[in-house]
Design an enzyme around this catalytic site. Structure first.
Site, PDB file in Angstrom:
ATOM      1  N   LYS A   1       0.837  -1.196   0.000  1.00 53.68           N
ATOM      2  CA  LYS A   1       0.000   0.000   0.000  1.00 53.68           C
ATOM      3  C   LYS A   1       0.878   1.255   0.000  1.00 53.68           C
ATOM      4  CE  LYS A   1      -1.836  -1.469   3.765  1.00 53.68           C
ATOM      5  NZ  LYS A   1      -2.655  -1.740   4.969  1.00 53.68           N
TER       6      LYS A   1
ATOM      7  N   THR B   1      -7.982   9.674   7.907  1.00 57.25           N
ATOM      8  CA  THR B   1      -7.425   8.453   7.327  1.00 57.25           C
ATOM      9  C   THR B   1      -7.358   7.297   8.334  1.00 57.25           C
ATOM     10  OG1 THR B   1      -5.186   9.189   7.893  1.00 57.25           O
ATOM     11  CG2 THR B   1      -6.011   9.779   5.694  1.00 57.25           C
TER      12      THR B   1
ATOM     13  N   THR C   1      -7.881   3.237   7.453  1.00 54.22           N
ATOM     14  CA  THR C   1      -7.873   2.950   6.014  1.00 54.22           C
ATOM     15  C   THR C   1      -7.312   1.557   5.720  1.00 54.22           C
ATOM     16  OG1 THR C   1      -5.797   4.200   5.889  1.00 54.22           O
ATOM     17  CG2 THR C   1      -7.808   5.325   5.190  1.00 54.22           C
ATOM     18  N   GLY C   2      -6.236   1.167   6.421  1.00 52.34           N
ATOM     19  CA  GLY C   2      -5.653  -0.145   6.174  1.00 52.34           C
ATOM     20  C   GLY C   2      -6.574  -1.275   6.580  1.00 52.34           C
ATOM     21  N   CYS C   3      -7.190  -1.142   7.743  1.00 57.45           N
ATOM     22  CA  CYS C   3      -8.151  -2.152   8.203  1.00 57.45           C
ATOM     23  C   CYS C   3      -9.315  -2.263   7.229  1.00 57.45           C
ATOM     24  CB  CYS C   3      -8.682  -1.785   9.588  1.00 57.45           C
ATOM     25  SG  CYS C   3      -7.433  -1.543  10.861  1.00 57.45           S
TER      26      CYS C   3
END
Length: 265
Positions: free
Chosen positions: A173, A205, A208-210
């Site tokens: 990412k 933000t 966002t990864g989860c």
């Protein structure tokens, strides 16, 4: 029958990341979300003030309770906290042949540490071999590759490093990258694909990864191929960021049910 997804991750009391973000994402994709909590955080948009990992056997019991009764179609992991929990997760998922998205969460958005140092190698050796896809961001990739912080700044170096050392499918990412355009790189056994997107000028933000990894899991549960699942999940994350509710004084949460996005778009 509705597709079922399982998240094995930490709880975020602020509701923006972890289990809370995953369950909202599953629901937004029309799937039924189940969960096994690995750790509990006292957290808001400004940072993490306390972390408590759960007894690994309690984590095991949660996973078994879900898998023994629900037709789980995809699993994702987030913050797991320590080596003992990672070993339990790997032990319970091994041999089940379920799509597994591993988000190797090591830091909260605020920079607070969410994993013990000795757990990284266990994650690499026990959990990664079970993964359908691993979704590190740039700082996490540096830790996994044993590099100094800030080493993965050149796009060519990123491609060369991960292509040579990652034996598993990887989505690198690019949200921590520099410049007006951010790039995500997907490596599969038969090649790689790159997506670019304009950087959104926002502080909202958190999670966002989860959210991205949960959206990929949901798409796989619904029958999408891995590249299609990644592409649709990226579109979803862009929409939830654009529609963020503007809460909190730090890295704000996302709007997981954005009016500008639909599952069929």
């Amino acid at each position: 029958m509705k597709a079922v997804c399982l998240t094995i991750a930490g709880s975020d009391s602020g509701g923006g990341a972890g289990i809370q973000a995953d369950l909202k994402t599953f629901a937004a994709h029309g799937t039924f979300g189940t969960s096994a909590i690995s750790l509990i955080t006292a957290q808001n948009t400004r940072g993490v003030t306390a972390v408590q990992t759960l007894d690994p056997e309690l984590v095991r019991a949660q996973i078994r309770a879900v898998l023994e009764d629900f037709p789980v179609a995809a699993v994702k992991t987030g913050a797991l906290g320590n080596a003992a929990i990672i070993e339990v997760v790997a032990d319970e998922l091994r041999g089940r042949n379920l799509p597994l998205i591993v988000d190797p969460v090591m830091l909260a958005k605020s920079g607070d540490v969410l994993i013990e140092p000795n757990a990284v190698e266990v994650m690499k050796t026990q959990l990664f071999p079970l993964a359908t896809l691993i979704t590190p961001n740039l700082p996490e990739a540096e830790v996994l590759l044993g590099l100094e912080t800030g080493s993965l700044s050149d796009e060519g170096a990123i491609q060369a490093l991960l292509k040579s050392v990652a034996p598993f499918p990887v989505l690198l990412k690019g949200g921590h990258g520099e410049g007006a355009t951010l790039y995500d790189h997907l490596w599969l056994s038969d090649g790689y694909q790159t997506w670019g997107a304009p950087r959104q000028n926002t502080r909202h933000t958190h999670g966002t990864g989860c959210t991205l990894s949960a959206a990929i899991a949901a798409q796989l549960a619904l029958g999408a191929s891995l590249p299609v699942a990644v592409e649709r999940a990226r579109d979803y994350v862009a929409a939830v960021m654009r529609n963020a509710p503007g809460l909190g004084g730090g890295a704000g949460p996302l709007e997981h049910f954005p009016p500008t996005w639909s599952l069929n778009s």
